[in-house]
Structures are given as structure tokens and as C-alpha cells.
Scaffold this active site. Structure first.
Site, PDB file in Angstrom:
ATOM      1  N   CYS A 149      16.441  79.291 167.681  1.00 10.88           N
ATOM      2  CA  CYS A 149      15.401  78.315 166.867  1.00 10.88           C
ATOM      3  C   CYS A 149      15.944  77.393 167.322  1.00 10.88           C
ATOM      4  O   CYS A 149      17.364  76.786 167.194  1.00 10.88           O
ATOM      5  CB  CYS A 149      15.437  78.675 165.596  1.00 10.88           C
ATOM      6  SG  CYS A 149      14.981  76.972 164.685  1.00 10.88           S
ATOM      7  N   HIS A 170      16.935  75.295 163.903  1.00  7.18           N
ATOM      8  CA  HIS A 170      18.387  75.928 162.928  1.00  7.18           C
ATOM      9  C   HIS A 170      19.353  76.890 163.900  1.00  7.18           C
ATOM     10  O   HIS A 170      20.434  76.624 163.321  1.00  7.18           O
ATOM     11  CB  HIS A 170      17.264  76.947 162.398  1.00  7.18           C
ATOM     12  CG  HIS A 170      16.196  76.611 161.202  1.00  7.18           C
ATOM     13  ND1 HIS A 170      14.820  76.904 161.059  1.00  7.18           N
ATOM     14  CD2 HIS A 170      16.243  75.779 159.577  1.00  7.18           C
ATOM     15  CE1 HIS A 170      14.677  76.345 160.355  1.00  7.18           C
ATOM     16  NE2 HIS A 170      15.086  75.807 159.523  1.00  7.18           N
ATOM     17  N   CYS A 229      11.246  83.520 164.072  1.00  5.37           N
ATOM     18  CA  CYS A 229      12.968  82.565 162.954  1.00  5.37           C
ATOM     19  C   CYS A 229      11.881  82.752 161.455  1.00  5.37           C
ATOM     20  O   CYS A 229      11.268  81.868 161.138  1.00  5.37           O
ATOM     21  CB  CYS A 229      12.699  81.096 163.460  1.00  5.37           C
ATOM     22  SG  CYS A 229      14.073  79.848 161.681  1.00  5.37           S
ATOM     23  N   CYS A 266      12.404  79.090 159.589  1.00  9.34           N
ATOM     24  CA  CYS A 266      11.588  78.342 159.654  1.00  9.34           C
ATOM     25  C   CYS A 266      10.266  79.682 159.347  1.00  9.34           C
ATOM     26  O   CYS A 266       9.080  78.486 159.092  1.00  9.34           O
ATOM     27  CB  CYS A 266      11.330  77.741 161.655  1.00  9.34           C
ATOM     28  SG  CYS A 266      12.555  77.022 162.245  1.00  9.34           S
ATOM     29  N   HIS A 299      14.053  63.237 151.891  1.00  8.36           N
ATOM     30  CA  HIS A 299      12.738  63.962 151.309  1.00  8.36           C
ATOM     31  C   HIS A 299      13.001  62.321 150.839  1.00  8.36           C
ATOM     32  O   HIS A 299      11.971  62.505 150.583  1.00  8.36           O
ATOM     33  CB  HIS A 299      12.943  64.486 150.083  1.00  8.36           C
ATOM     34  CG  HIS A 299      13.158  66.224 150.776  1.00  8.36           C
ATOM     35  ND1 HIS A 299      14.873  66.492 150.731  1.00  8.36           N
ATOM     36  CD2 HIS A 299      12.750  67.270 151.470  1.00  8.36           C
ATOM     37  CE1 HIS A 299      15.004  67.343 151.405  1.00  8.36           C
ATOM     38  NE2 HIS A 299      13.579  67.270 151.540  1.00  8.36           N
ATOM     39  N   LYS A 301      33.526  50.706 152.332  1.00  5.09           N
ATOM     40  CA  LYS A 301      34.930  50.718 151.173  1.00  5.09           C
ATOM     41  C   LYS A 301      33.990  52.109 150.497  1.00  5.09           C
ATOM     42  O   LYS A 301      34.839  52.229 149.370  1.00  5.09           O
ATOM     43  CB  LYS A 301      35.060  49.314 151.347  1.00  5.09           C
ATOM     44  CG  LYS A 301      36.360  48.859 151.929  1.00  5.09           C
ATOM     45  CD  LYS A 301      37.275  48.324 151.397  1.00  5.09           C
ATOM     46  CE  LYS A 301      37.057  46.556 153.098  1.00  5.09           C
ATOM     47  NZ  LYS A 301      36.262  45.563 152.379  1.00  5.09           N
ATOM     48  N   LYS A 350      30.685  54.326 160.754  1.00  4.81           N
ATOM     49  CA  LYS A 350      30.072  53.009 160.233  1.00  4.81           C
ATOM     50  C   LYS A 350      30.213  53.415 158.672  1.00  4.81           C
ATOM     51  O   LYS A 350      29.309  53.585 158.496  1.00  4.81           O
ATOM     52  CB  LYS A 350      29.065  52.241 160.351  1.00  4.81           C
ATOM     53  CG  LYS A 350      29.232  51.940 161.923  1.00  4.81           C
ATOM     54  CD  LYS A 350      28.019  51.282 161.851  1.00  4.81           C
ATOM     55  CE  LYS A 350      27.603  51.056 164.046  1.00  4.81           C
ATOM     56  NZ  LYS A 350      25.892  51.512 163.851  1.00  4.81           N
ATOM     57  N   HIS A 361      17.614  65.562 150.042  1.00  7.75           N
ATOM     58  CA  HIS A 361      18.739  64.633 150.185  1.00  7.75           C
ATOM     59  C   HIS A 361      17.032  63.422 150.347  1.00  7.75           C
ATOM     60  O   HIS A 361      16.833  63.241 150.435  1.00  7.75           O
ATOM     61  CB  HIS A 361      18.803  65.622 151.527  1.00  7.75           C
ATOM     62  CG  HIS A 361      17.479  66.184 152.450  1.00  7.75           C
ATOM     63  ND1 HIS A 361      16.825  65.252 153.545  1.00  7.75           N
ATOM     64  CD2 HIS A 361      17.593  67.162 152.629  1.00  7.75           C
ATOM     65  CE1 HIS A 361      16.632  65.967 154.159  1.00  7.75           C
ATOM     66  NE2 HIS A 361      17.187  67.385 153.448  1.00  7.75           N
TER      67      HIS A 361
HETATM   68 ZN   LIG Z   1      13.903  78.209 162.514  1.00  5.13          ZN
END
Ligand SMILES: [Zn+2]
Length: 498
Positions: free
Chosen positions: A143, A146, A125, A128, A20, A297, A294, A17
Site C-alpha cells: 500500500c 500504509h 489494503c 485503507c 485532524h 527547549k 528543530k 492528532h
Molecule cells: Zn493502505
């Protein structure tokens, strides 16, 4: 001179995403800049593939963890060329040589007396893949990252004697004020150290998806230690020759703030325990926050890096993320502010400057410019620009460096307005003056383009080709250091109707 920059290795369970892409783009800008200096550069990125979450996800799909890792690693690997990233190697923690090196280094840590057997009990977790210290557990035993409920786990482990590095780490932070930047992150890491370091589990007993502990085959190494070591192990097998002596210690580890503790505390302690030199700098960037109110278009309300690349090109994405949010801080991004930057800065300020300059040289001088010294009025505003940019780059101040360059893009636009070449062209007696103005403009454009190349490489290469000056060396970036004589037509760099 060598320069070694790394991104974190990305956990294969997630899909690539914007976050990264952000870290990887930033590392790429630094790598390209240092190549421009003529340094030998090594730029590493890759994937983190072990640990319980990968094993669980594979199990849920009815496949082997290795199959899942292979499939997902490919998505990260293919991200790099799409965002014009020039990494020298892509490490996967399932690489056989990485695993061997991890075993070697951690056996050394044990031989040096920093590993012992014990029982650990704590709040864990699974997302994690980490036990949480008491002071970092959210209300309801959750967590903090998360927001899922933690589980109470107890297991027989080998422990890493982190507590033995309390003093050495405090000394490190006292002696090297630039070990972690920005300052807020340095302070955060130091206060974690000062709160008292406790030993941490080095291995997991029940898991099998990991690097096997060579002295006890019922254990695998805790995924974080295996992952951190990638920065070191990659150099030993990325090429036929071992590059460790050449590039270690790393010049910069770029990381997100969520993994600060591992990098700023565990990592230097582990290296000290193994007798390996510490990296020079850890730079912690913030988050790109999508607040969603925000909306543009054409792009809707989610800034999807893949959609941006498809419609506006990778350069536009690279420019936007480093321009919009000061590198090292959190900041908002939105499709609306993306479009605004694209139109006002890339298309109008740089794109128009380039097309106007080229068009005027074509129209008034048939694409040829005689030699000329840059206009002193312009030269004064470009003085020391290269040094200033290099100095900011040395501190990973990527947004400040970009701003320095961009101020000169704007200066060149003002210069066009001030000197109005179209007026000079109407007066044959001022032909020499026109030569000087066009020459200064073209040379100014060349100068900013060389400096902008790390940020928006594809556009800069096209522009430099049109200027007939393709050299990228930083030593020749200064105004008046190059020579623009034969130019050619260029299609718009940043078309408005993308
Ligand atoms: Zn976690």
C-alpha cells in the site's frame, strides 16, 4: 446567503492528532468568517465509524465494534471545543438516520441504473479498506500509504458504474476550473479521470460492520460510500427541521490530499448518479511535516497539539498552523518555529501593540478617546483590506488572508514608532494631535482584531472587550467604520513565559 463547510469525517481507529486539528481549525476559520459576513453558516465535522479496520480492532479488544466506535468518537468530539472549533453538528456514521439516508440515496443510484452485480478481484489494503488500482501499488505489492503488503481478494459485489461518469466528470472539470483547488490537485484528479475510470465495488459481501444493503441483506455498503454521504445526510437530521434545501450544495469540502480521489472523482460521480447537485468547491490542503531536527527547549521535539494548547492556548496553535505553512501546500512545522512565531508575532507584534496602545490611552487620556477620523496616512494602508480578505477567504486562501491582516498589524507598529505618542504627550500644545494618533491607533487595532477573530477568536474577543467595541460584523471591520471611545486595561494576550 448561506455557507456550508465540512471537514472529512475522521476514522475512529486513529487517535486525534495535529492533522485532524489542522483541517478542523481551517474549516472553523472559514465558518467564523462567513458568520461575520452575516451569512447563515453550517459547519460539519464528525467521525467515520464503519469498515473492516474498526471491526478488526474491536475484535482484538474483545468488544463490539459499536462500543469501540462510541469510545473513540468521543475523543474526536471532545477535540473540537479544545481547539475553539464552532461546529454546528458532529455526525457519526453510526447515527441511525445517517444509515437510513445512505440506504435511500444508494437505492436511488440503483434505481437510476448505476448498480450491477459482479465479481471483483484485486489488491486490497485492509487499513485503507480499499482495493488498489494497478497503477497505485508500490513495489512488493504494498500500500503506498500504509506500506503494508496488500492481499489478493475476490468477492461477489454490487458495483457502482463509475465508468458511466467518465465524460460527465471531464465536462465538470472543463466547466468548473475551481471545482478542485489548488490547481495541482485539480490536475491530479483530472489526470486520474482521463486515465480511464473503471467500475468500483459498492458493497462488501463478507463484512457485517457497515450500513446494510437494503436490497440484499448479505451485503453492507463499502465504507467509503457510506462515509462520503455524511456531507449530505447530516443536513437532514442535524436539527428538527430538514436543512438540506437551505444548505445543500456544500460550499466547501476541506480535505487532505490522501483522500483526493474519493472526493474529487467518486463523490461527484455518486451525486450525479443519485441526481443530487454537486458541491461548489473541494479544497485540498497539504501535510504538516514534522522533521524533528528543530527542537524548542520547552516543547521538546514533537509538536503535540494538546501540549501546545495547554501551555500556550488554542489560539496560538490555530495561528501557527495557518501562518507557518501556506494553506494548500505541504510544509514543515517544528516546536522551534512555533516558539519563534509565538514570541515574535503573537507576543511582540500583536500582544505588545495591544498593550502599548491601551496603556497609552490609559496614561495620557484616562481611558477615554474623543471622536476622530483615522489618520489619512494610516487610512491609505488599510483601504480595501476587508474586501481583499473576503476575496481570499472565498478561495480558501487562509494563509494569504492572514498575511494581509498581519501586514496591517506591522503597519500599526510602525505607526506607533513614526508618531511617537509619548513625545506628543510631553507637549501640551499638541494635545489634539495626540488625540488623533491614539484614536487612529485604537481604531486600527479594532479593525485588525475584527479581521483576526476567525483565526484567534478567544484573544480577539478579550481585546475587543478592552477596546469597548465588541462588534464582529465584517461590514464594520474597515478602518473608520467603528468607534473606540472607552477603553480598559488588558492582561497580556500572549504572555512570554507561558
Ligand atoms: Zn493502505
Amino acid at each position: 446567503m448561506t455557507f456550508y463547510v465540512t471537514t472529512p469525517i475522521y476514522y475512529v481507529n486513529a487517535a486525534p492528532h495535529l492533522g485532524h486539528a489542522y483541517t478542523t481549525i481551517a474549516a472553523d476559520v472559514m465558518a467564523r468568517h462567513h458568520r461575520q459576513r452575516g451569512e447563515e453558516v453550517f459547519f460539519l465535522t464528525g467521525t467515520d465509524e464503519h469498515g473492516e479496520p474498526v471491526a478488526d480492532a474491536a475484535h482484538a479488544l474483545g468488544i463490539e465494534p459499536q462500543q469501540l466506535a462510541d469510545r473513540n468518537a468521543e475523543r474526536f468530539k471532545s477535540l473540537a471545543p479544545r481547539i475553539e472549533v464552532s461546529n454546528d453538528f458532529f455526525i457519526r456514521t453510526t447515527d441511525r438516520v445517517h444509515e437510513q439516508k445512505v440506504q435511500e440515496v444508494l437505492s436511488q443510484v440503483r434505481d437510476n441504473g448505476f448498480v450491477y452485480e459482479g465479481t471483483y478481484e484485486g489488491w486490497y489494503c485492509p487499513r485503507c479498506a480499499d482495493f488498489k488500482a494497478e497503477n497505485e501499488i508500490d513495489p512488493g505489492n504494498r500500500c503506498p500509504i500504509h506500506h503494508i503488503e496488500l492481499t489478493r481478494e475476490q468477492e461477489d459485489n454490487y458495483f457502482f458504474k463509475l465508468s458511466a461518469f467518465q465524460e460527465p466528470l471531464e465536462r465538470l472539470y472543463a466547466e468548473r476550473a475551481d471545482f478542485v483547488a489548488p490547481r495541482t490537485r485539480y490536475n491530479e484528479a483530472l489526470s486520474f479521470i482521463r486515465s480511464g475510470l473503471r467500475d468500483v465495488p459498492l458493497t462488501r459481501h463478507k463484512l457485517s460492520w457497515g450500513v446494510r444493503v437494503p436490497w440484499d441483506h448479505e451485503h453492507v455498503f463499502y465504507v467509503w460510500f457510506d462515509a462520503l454521504l455524511n456531507y449530505y445526510t447530516a443536513l437532514s437530521y442535524a436539527r428538527d427541521e430538514d436543512l438540506t434545501a437551505k444548505f445543500w450544495p456544500a460550499s466547501y469540502h476541506l480535505i487532505g490530499k490522501d483522500i483526493l480521489r474519493f472526493h474529487a472523482v467518486y463523490w461527484p460521480a455518486l451525486l450525479m448518479a443519485a441526481g443530487i447537485e454537486l458541491p461548489r468547491h473541494i479544497f485540498v490542503h497539504g501535510y504538516l511535516l514534522m522533521e524533528g531536527e528543530k527542537m524548542s527547549k520547552s516543547l521538546g521535539n514533537v509538536l503535540d497539539p494538546f501540549e501546545v494548547i495547554e501551555r500556550f492556548g488554542a489560539d496560538a496553535l490555530r495561528f501557527y498552523v495557518l501562518r507557518e505553512v501556506p494553506f494548500g501546500q505541504d510544509g514543515s512545522v517544528s516546536t522551534a518555529s512555533f516558539e519563534l512565531r509565538y514570541e515574535t508575532e503573537l507576543a511582540n507584534e500583536l500582544g505588545n501593540l495591544a498593550s502599548r496602545t491601551l496603556a497609552m490611552v490609559g496614561r495620557y487620556r484616562d481611558w477615554q478617546l474623543p471622536p476622530c477620523a483615522p489618520d489619512p496616512a494610516l487610512a491609505a494602508d488599510f483601504e480595501d483590506l476587508t474586501d481583499r480578505v473576503a476575496e481570499l477567504m472565498d478561495r480558501a486562501e487562509l494563509t494569504l488572508a492572514l498575511d494581509e491582516i498581519w501586514q496591517r498589524v506591522r503597519r500599526l507598529n510602525r505607526y506607533v514608532e513614526e508618531r511617537a505618542p509619548w513625545r506628543l504627550a510631553a507637549e501640551p500644545a499638541r494635545a489634539q494631535e495626540l488625540d488623533g494618533v491614539l484614536g487612529s491607533l485604537a481604531e486600527g487595532l479594532r479593525s485588525v482584531t475584527v479581521l483576526l477573530w476567525p483565526y484567534i477568536p478567544a484573544s480577539c474577543e478579550r481585546l475587543l472587550a478592552a477596546l469597548g467595541a465588541s462588534g464582529l460584523a465584517l461590514a464594520d471591520a474597515g478602518l473608520g467604520s467603528g468607534r473606540v471611545e472607552r477603553l480598559s486595561h488588558l492582561e497580556p494576550l500572549f504572555p512570554k513565559e507561558a
